[in-house]
Design an enzyme around this catalytic site. Structure first.
Site, PDB file in Angstrom:
ATOM      1  N   ASP A  56       0.861  -1.183   0.000  1.00  0.00           N
ATOM      2  CA  ASP A  56       0.000   0.000   0.000  1.00  0.00           C
ATOM      3  C   ASP A  56       0.895   1.231   0.000  1.00  0.00           C
ATOM      4  OD1 ASP A  56      -2.589   1.383   0.300  1.00  0.00           O
ATOM      5  OD2 ASP A  56      -1.765   1.974   2.245  1.00  0.00           O
TER       6      ASP A  56
ATOM      7  N   GLU B 254      -1.617  -1.685  -6.119  1.00  0.00           N
ATOM      8  CA  GLU B 254      -2.919  -1.135  -6.446  1.00  0.00           C
ATOM      9  C   GLU B 254      -2.786  -0.135  -7.586  1.00  0.00           C
ATOM     10  OE1 GLU B 254      -6.758   0.725  -4.024  1.00  0.00           O
ATOM     11  OE2 GLU B 254      -4.742   0.771  -3.148  1.00  0.00           O
TER      12      GLU B 254
ATOM     13  N   ASP C  64      -3.074   1.481   7.058  1.00  0.00           N
ATOM     14  CA  ASP C  64      -2.225   1.121   5.922  1.00  0.00           C
ATOM     15  C   ASP C  64      -1.914  -0.367   5.896  1.00  0.00           C
ATOM     16  OD1 ASP C  64      -2.230   3.796   5.247  1.00  0.00           O
ATOM     17  OD2 ASP C  64      -0.393   4.230   6.345  1.00  0.00           O
TER      18      ASP C  64
END
Length: 411
Positions: A201, A284, A366
């Site tokens: 992340d 992502e 996170d």
């Protein structure tokens, strides 16, 4: 002396792949003059060819453009000095323009992946300059590189080339630094991975929070960034084409290079560590251009280099035979509990810690997102709809209100 090397992997359909190795060098005064003349000729050939293309109803072929802007131009009084440099970089400049137009038309038709490519533009003297030599225009003699009509150049060999280069590009950046960029073929490397998969992340202060609990703090660019803004204000007040304005421009370019070199070193080390230790890397798909429209966070987001990190991970995954996965940006990775799959909904950015009302486990925002990214990328997802049906009495608003809020960490 300062050294600089970077490499990027360009996949091709074979067992090998192409890589780019870049080395810095310090030319003599005579070589500086010869390189300045070469860069000027390459720039003029590009601009002349581009002007012809824009005036033509149909795009001319590379052979026709070379005849017009090189062969016939050398016979005119205005372009006789084109004969004083090697012909190979001039031909390559026209070929590169053809590739640029091809990419532009492919992007218009939607046949090219990634961001839309704009139409080729005219080159400026103050921007980065480059000239590419193919085989026949350069040769390697010991620890020196011979360039046609330039002479022998001795780069700073921070590492050996893995194979014979197919081309070399001479680069002069905006801060008047000189580099040699080689394109070589490299073999894939087989290294055993310690872990099966990892989800990452990406953030601002904490650049990367990984699903195994590790964190990677982003370098501090604030001091250099403040100096850039200071000199940019000074540049705006100085007269155009003045010597002082040019000196200020070079100072700004040097500061940008310091930021870029610091970021590049950090991203290369982190991407190499992640790819070497894990068999599957999951990221992502962030909408960076959309996020950069945030007036308060745009400058901080632009300094991070999220897209460059993704490109490095993708390229090094091919080198080390790893699997690189990018999940959809619409996956609710920060809205779902990574343990039970309960979905609590959207959270404000200031909420850094949340406790799930379904299973009672307290999560770091996170770390929870990184675990969900890993699960989605590897195909092991919770049935969040079923979990929500089992907890009908708790609404999304109540879960947000009951969340534990900690001090903002600069996300």
């Amino acid at each position: 002396m300062q050294t600089n090397i970077q490499y990027e992997y360009i996949p091709i359909i074979s067992s090998t792949m192409k890589a780019r190795y870049q080395y810095r060098f310090y030319p003599t005064d005579q070589q500086r003059q010869s390189l300045a003349q070469l860069f000027g000729c390459v720039r003029v050939v590009w601009n002349d060819a581009l002007a012809i293309c824009k005036q033509s109803e149909r795009l001319p072929s590379n052979n026709d453009l070379q005849k017009l802007v090189i062969t016939q131009a050398k016979k005119t009084v205005e372009r006789t000095w084109l004969s004083e440099v090697s012909n190979i970089p001039l031909q390559q400049s026209v070929a590169d323009l053809g590739v640029a137009f091809k990419n532009f038309f492919s992007s218009l038709k939607g046949n090219r992946k990634g961001k839309k490519v704009g139409i080729p533009r005219f080159k400026k003297k103050t921007n980065q300059q480059s000239a590419r030599f193919r085989i026949g225009g350069f040769s390697i003699k010991g620890n020196k590189i011979y360039l046609a009509k330039i002479g022998n150049i001795k780069p700073i060999w921070s590492r050996e080339l893995p194979s014979a280069p197919s081309s070399v590009t001479v680069i002069k950046d905006c801060a008047n630094r000189y580099f040699l960029s080689f394109v070589v073929e490299v073999e894939p490397v087989n290294i055993d991975a310690k872990n099966q998969s990892i989800g990452i992340d990406l953030g601002i202060k904490t650049f990367a929070f990984m699903s195994n609990g590790e964190k990677a703090e982003s370098p501090d660019y604030s001091k250099l960034d403040r100096r850039v803004r200071k000199f940019q204000k000074k540049l705006a007040r100085q007269p155009a084409y003045s010597r002082r304005r040019n000196r200020t421009r070079i100072k700004i370019a040097n500061l940008h290079n310091q930021i870029a070199d610091t970021r590049k070193d950090f991203l290369h080390k982190l991407s190499s560590k992640v790819v070497c230790e894990n068999k599957t890397i999951v990221l992502e798909d962030l909408n960076v251009s959309g996020m950069a429209k945030n007036r308060k966070l745009s400058r901080a987001i632009s300094l991070q280099g999220w897209r460059e990190f993704r490109t490095l991970c993708d390229a090094k995954s091919q080198k080390y035979s790893r699997e690189f996965v990018v999940i959809s940006r619409w996956e609710p990775t920060s809205q779902v509990c990574s343990e039970c799959g309960y979905r609590w909904g959207k959270l404000d950015l200031k909420i850094r810690t949340i406790q799930c009302l379904n299973c009672g486990i307290e999560h770091d925002r996170d770390e929870n997102a990184a675990k969900n990214i890993n699960k989605v990328g590897t195909g092991h997802c919770h049935d969040s709809k079923r979990t929500q049906r089992n907890c009908k009495t708790t609404s999304v608003a109540e879960s947000v209100e009951a969340s534990r809020i900690t001090a903002p960490s600069g996300r």
